[in-house]
Enzyme design. Structure first.
Site, PDB file in Angstrom:
ATOM      1  N   ARG A 184       0.815  -1.229   0.000  1.00 47.34           N
ATOM      2  CA  ARG A 184       0.000   0.000   0.000  1.00 47.34           C
ATOM      3  C   ARG A 184       0.841   1.268   0.000  1.00 47.34           C
ATOM      4  NH1 ARG A 184      -5.262  -0.943   3.758  1.00 47.34           N
ATOM      5  NH2 ARG A 184      -6.134  -2.716   2.626  1.00 47.34           N
ATOM      6  N   ASP A 201     -15.626   9.537   8.898  1.00 43.86           N
ATOM      7  CA  ASP A 201     -14.570   8.535   8.720  1.00 43.86           C
ATOM      8  C   ASP A 201     -13.222   9.241   8.861  1.00 43.86           C
ATOM      9  OD1 ASP A 201     -14.703   5.475   7.370  1.00 43.86           O
ATOM     10  OD2 ASP A 201     -12.727   6.464   7.269  1.00 43.86           O
TER      11      ASP A 201
HETATM   12  C1  LIG Z   1     -14.376  -1.851   7.055  1.00 48.68           C
HETATM   13  S1  LIG Z   1     -14.931  -0.177   6.989  1.00 48.68           S
HETATM   14  C2  LIG Z   1     -16.591  -0.349   7.628  1.00 48.68           C
HETATM   15  C3  LIG Z   1     -17.580   0.525   6.904  1.00 48.68           C
HETATM   16  C4  LIG Z   1     -19.034   0.386   7.373  1.00 48.68           C
HETATM   17  N1  LIG Z   1     -19.203   0.816   8.732  1.00 48.68           N
HETATM   18  C5  LIG Z   1     -19.529  -1.018   7.196  1.00 48.68           C
HETATM   19  O1  LIG Z   1     -19.765  -1.716   8.179  1.00 48.68           O
HETATM   20  O2  LIG Z   1     -19.675  -1.459   6.046  1.00 48.68           O
HETATM   21  C6  LIG Z   1     -14.048   0.529   8.371  1.00 48.68           C
HETATM   22  C7  LIG Z   1     -13.901   2.049   8.293  1.00 48.68           C
HETATM   23  O3  LIG Z   1     -13.442   2.546   9.548  1.00 48.68           O
HETATM   24  C8  LIG Z   1     -12.597   3.654   9.297  1.00 48.68           C
HETATM   25  N2  LIG Z   1     -11.756   3.915  10.469  1.00 48.68           N
HETATM   26  C9  LIG Z   1     -10.705   3.199  10.941  1.00 48.68           C
HETATM   27  N3  LIG Z   1     -10.194   3.776  12.035  1.00 48.68           N
HETATM   28  C10 LIG Z   1     -10.932   4.887  12.286  1.00 48.68           C
HETATM   29  C11 LIG Z   1     -10.871   5.914  13.276  1.00 48.68           C
HETATM   30  N4  LIG Z   1      -9.950   5.918  14.231  1.00 48.68           N
HETATM   31  N5  LIG Z   1     -11.789   6.907  13.206  1.00 48.68           N
HETATM   32  C12 LIG Z   1     -12.736   6.915  12.224  1.00 48.68           C
HETATM   33  N6  LIG Z   1     -12.832   5.992  11.262  1.00 48.68           N
HETATM   34  C13 LIG Z   1     -11.935   4.972  11.292  1.00 48.68           C
HETATM   35  C14 LIG Z   1     -11.813   3.232   8.060  1.00 48.68           C
HETATM   36  O4  LIG Z   1     -11.274   4.335   7.377  1.00 48.68           O
HETATM   37  C15 LIG Z   1     -12.893   2.498   7.246  1.00 48.68           C
HETATM   38  O5  LIG Z   1     -13.493   3.321   6.285  1.00 48.68           O
END
Ligand SMILES: C[S@@+](CC[C@H](N)C(=O)[O-])C[C@H]1O[C@@H](n2cnc3c(N)ncnc32)[C@H](O)[C@@H]1O
Length: 285
Positions: A50, A153
């Site tokens: 990445r 996010d």
């Molecule tokens: C796997 S996705 C889940 C998306 C959605 N909630 C779902 O269940 O389909 C996880 C998301 O969490 C975000 N994320 C990770 N760490 C975070 C943080 N500390 N604060 C806010 N968002 C975060 C990532 O950028 C990513 O877009």
């Protein structure tokens, strides 16, 4: 053996800059401080692939130099590179109507409690917006009252995509046909392989950049929070911090939904478990 045939060769960009164990440790520590995300030892190849392109673009010879760049808190230019690193290192997989039983629960158990009221909802790790727009379709069809949704996010790139509400046509597969026809528009001409969430829904869904580890005070307070499929990336102290932060932004009696593979055991005692992955603040069903 060395393969060598004229006209067939890998370009230089295929030669990856190696990520040494000590450098991997530094980047893991940095990501944990920045986002609360714990990368397992088996994620070394993922980090290498990445970030490699970024090292090339910046003409940096090693991951140590990249780490030095992003960890230099005094350097304001490094702030944009820190965001870039977070955008590259977070995993943003999501899809419409993911874990569909949550949306049935919202329709059948949450909405009747807020009939005639203004319902404030938060998709707290919204990624590219599918979760927030799924909720918007359900609310627009079933909530008897006004509503609004905030999507947040830590990844700035996904937030920009979410605001646009434009998706490849294959992503429509999970959307029930009646919602798709009512709330989405299929692209035409050179956009025929895309669809767009309609303006009426988009206008009730706002997207903002926010880190769940350090939320801004002025975020508002919510009746329904979706915190799904993000805690899997956190260790226990990060989960505790994030859930405490979220609860500070919930109204009494509000609902908190987490991913089906996640649990709040040992994370907080402030919410009541109603059924697996569904919690309520200060009240039973
Ligand atoms: C796997 S996705 C889940 C998306 C959605 N909630 C779902 O269940 O389909 C996880 C998301 O969490 C975000 N994320 C990770 N760490 C975070 C943080 N500390 N604060 C806010 N968002 C975060 C990532 O950028 C990513 O877009």
């Amino acid at each position: 053996m060395k393969c060598n045939e004229a006209e067939f060769l890998w370009p230089d960009s295929f030669q990856q800059i190696p990520l040494h164990d000590a450098e991997f440790q530094l980047i893991c520590q940095w990501l944990y401080q920045a986002a609360g995300i714990r990368l397992a030892a088996n994620k070394k190849a993922l980090v290498t692939s990445r970030l490699n392109g970024r090292l090339r673009e910046l003409q940096l010879p090693s991951f140590r130099r990249y780490y030095e760049l992003i960890s230099n808190a005094q350097d304001t230019l490094a702030a944009s590179e820190r965001q870039r690193a977070i955008d590259l290192l977070t995993t943003n997989e999501t899809f419409f109507f993911r874990e569909d039983s949550h949306f049935s629960f919202i329709r059948e158990a949450v909405l009747p409690r807020f009939r005639g009221q203004h319902l404030k909802c938060w998709s707290a790790a919204s990624s590219t917006g599918e979760e927030a727009y799924t909720l918007a379709m359900v609310l627009a069809s079933h909530h008897q009252g006004s509503w609004q949704i905030l999507g947040t996010d830590i990844n700035a790139e996904v937030i920009e995509k979410a605001k646009k509400g434009i998706y490849p046509i294959q992503r429509a597969e999970n959307i029930p046909k009646h919602y798709l026809h009512q709330y989405c528009l299929k692209g035409t001409g050179d956009k025929s392989l895309q669809f767009k969430v309609c303006r009426e829904l988009r206008s009730q869904v706002e997207f903002r950049h926010a880190n769940l580890q350090q939320l801004p005070e002025r975020l508002g307070s919510f009746d329904l929070v979706l915190l799904r499929n993000v805690m899997i990336y956190f260790d226990q102290p990060s989960k505790q911090r994030v859930v405490a932060n979220i609860i500070r932004h919930m109204n009494a009696g509000g609902f908190l939904l987490i991913g089906h593979a996640e649990s709040l055991t040992g994370v907080t005692d402030k919410v009541n478990l109603l059924q697996p992955s569904v919690y309520r603040l200060g009240a039973k069903l």
